[in-house]
Structures are given as structure tokens and as C-alpha cells.
Design an enzyme around this catalytic site. Structure first.
Site, PDB file in Angstrom:
ATOM      1  N   ASP A   1      94.314   2.517  53.717  1.00 31.55           N
ATOM      2  CA  ASP A   1      93.495   2.053  52.603  1.00 31.55           C
ATOM      3  C   ASP A   1      93.373   3.256  51.663  1.00 31.55           C
ATOM      4  OD1 ASP A   1      91.773   0.552  50.986  1.00 31.55           O
ATOM      5  OD2 ASP A   1      90.009   1.239  52.083  1.00 31.55           O
TER       6      ASP A   1
ATOM      7  N   GLU B   1      97.446  -0.853  51.199  1.00 31.58           N
ATOM      8  CA  GLU B   1      96.818  -1.803  50.280  1.00 31.58           C
ATOM      9  C   GLU B   1      97.480  -1.700  48.913  1.00 31.58           C
ATOM     10  OE1 GLU B   1      92.631  -1.877  48.223  1.00 31.58           O
ATOM     11  OE2 GLU B   1      92.475  -2.727  50.249  1.00 31.58           O
TER      12      GLU B   1
ATOM     13  N   ASP C   1      86.289   1.972  54.724  1.00 26.98           N
ATOM     14  CA  ASP C   1      87.686   2.349  54.496  1.00 26.98           C
ATOM     15  C   ASP C   1      88.471   2.377  55.808  1.00 26.98           C
ATOM     16  OD1 ASP C   1      87.329   3.427  51.510  1.00 26.98           O
ATOM     17  OD2 ASP C   1      85.707   4.208  52.754  1.00 26.98           O
TER      18      ASP C   1
END
Length: 189
Positions: A9, A70, A143
Site C-alpha cells: 500500500d 495499490e 496501511d
């Protein structure tokens, strides 16, 4: 045979890192999870170097078969998007140097994969990641949970699936069942 995925992430302030092993019946096991942080007051090159060094260490230590990152999407805050894109680039290059394939997934895809709802909030994602991985405590900060969700999503989308789950004695979580049903509906269309 297990499939090892590293989820990332990306972000300059907090970059979530996670490694998950996924079995053919979708049983998912946590290998490692963490967050690399950099201070906003540091120069961009220093911040990217910290992220790069951490990702290099994780890739060498855990040797994932694939990296799930991501996908950067447009937000109102352009500086946030830029920082996320820069961190993503560093991560993608680190994987490319090692010949590790990279897959990009949108936040909506990830939410839908782990919760069955593409509009789920971070609390719901964290709760399902905790359940899917059979963790005693929820991964923190968000996260870290998001990186885990990315790894799980990639493996499930890749087709590490429900084939033979019942036959092999594996259990199917509600999220896995919803995901399989959504995939079946999409194929029928």
C-alpha cells in the site's frame, strides 16, 4: 503448493508492506506485515530511498512470486497522488530488477475481494483481513491491513481458488464465498 504474494500500500508517509502465503483452497497465512514510515520534513529523495531500501530488504528476505500494489487513482489532493505514484514507482522498479511480476489493483477491487462490498470502509477491510488470516489482533495501522488485503486480493483474482476446498478439508470464509459467487455471475454475463 502455496503462492506467496507481497502486497504494498504505497505512500510517502506510511508505506504498508505485507507478505501472505495462499494455499490452493484459499487458506491464507500471514508471513510478515509492517509499515515503512518517512517524515514529511525530509527531502523527497531521502523519503524514496528509505522506501526503496525497505522494499529491497522485504523482496530479498521473503522472495514473493508476485508483487500486488495499490493502483494510484485520482484524488482531489494532487500532492498526495504524486507522492503515492512516486512511492509506487520505486516499489515497481525494485520488483522489476528481480524479475518479479507486478499486479495493480484498485481500492474498490480490494474492498470487494475481501469484504464482498467495493464501498466497504477501512474498518470492514481490517476486520475481514483479520478473520481471513486467523489473526488474534487486527493489523495496525490501516496501511498494514491494506497491504495484506492487496496480497489476498491478488491471489484470489489470480485464481487461487475454491477448487477442491471442501474436498481437501479447507474452509471457505463468507468473503471467499461472496467473491466466488460474484466471479461466477460475471462469467455468465
Amino acid at each position: 503448493m502455496t503462492y506467496r504474494v507481497m502486497g504494498v500500500d504505497p505512500g510517502l508517509t506510511r508505506c504498508g508492506l505485507a507478505v501472505v502465503d495462499i494455499e490452493p483452497n484459499r487458506r491464507s497465512t500471514l508471513v510478515a506485515v509492517g509499515v515503512v514510515g518517512t517524515e514529511a520534513g525530509r527531502s523527497l529523495d531521502e523519503r524514496l530511498l528509505v522506501i526503496s531500501e525497505a522494499v529491497d530488504l522485504w523482496l530479498d528476505l521473503h522472495q514473493p512470486q508476485v508483487l500486488a500494489v495499490e493502483r494510484v487513482f485520482s484524488q482531489l489532493n494532487v500532492s498526495t497522488v504524486m507522492g503515492t505514484a512516486q512511492a509506487s514507482g520505486v516499489v515497481i522498479v525494485a520488483a522489476a530488477r528481480r524479475g518479479i511480476p507486478v499486479a495493480l489493483h484498485t481500492p474498490t477491487e480490494v474492498k470487494a475481494a475481501v469484504t464482498g462490498n467495493g464501498q466497504a470502509d477501512k474498518v470492514a477491510v481490517t476486520k475481514m483481513v483479520t478473520k481471513i488470516l486467523r489473526l488474534e489482533t487486527a493489523p495496525r495501522p490501516a496501511d498494514a491491513a491494506d497491504a495484506l488485503a492487496l496480497a489476498i486480493t491478488h491471489a484470489w483474482r489470480r485464481g487461487v481458488g475454491l477448487q477442491g476446498a471442501a474436498a481437501s478439508g479447507g474452509t471457505v470464509t463468507p468473503a471467499q464465498r461472496i467473491w466466488a459467487e460474484a466471479e461466477a455471475r460475471a462469467r455468465r454475463r
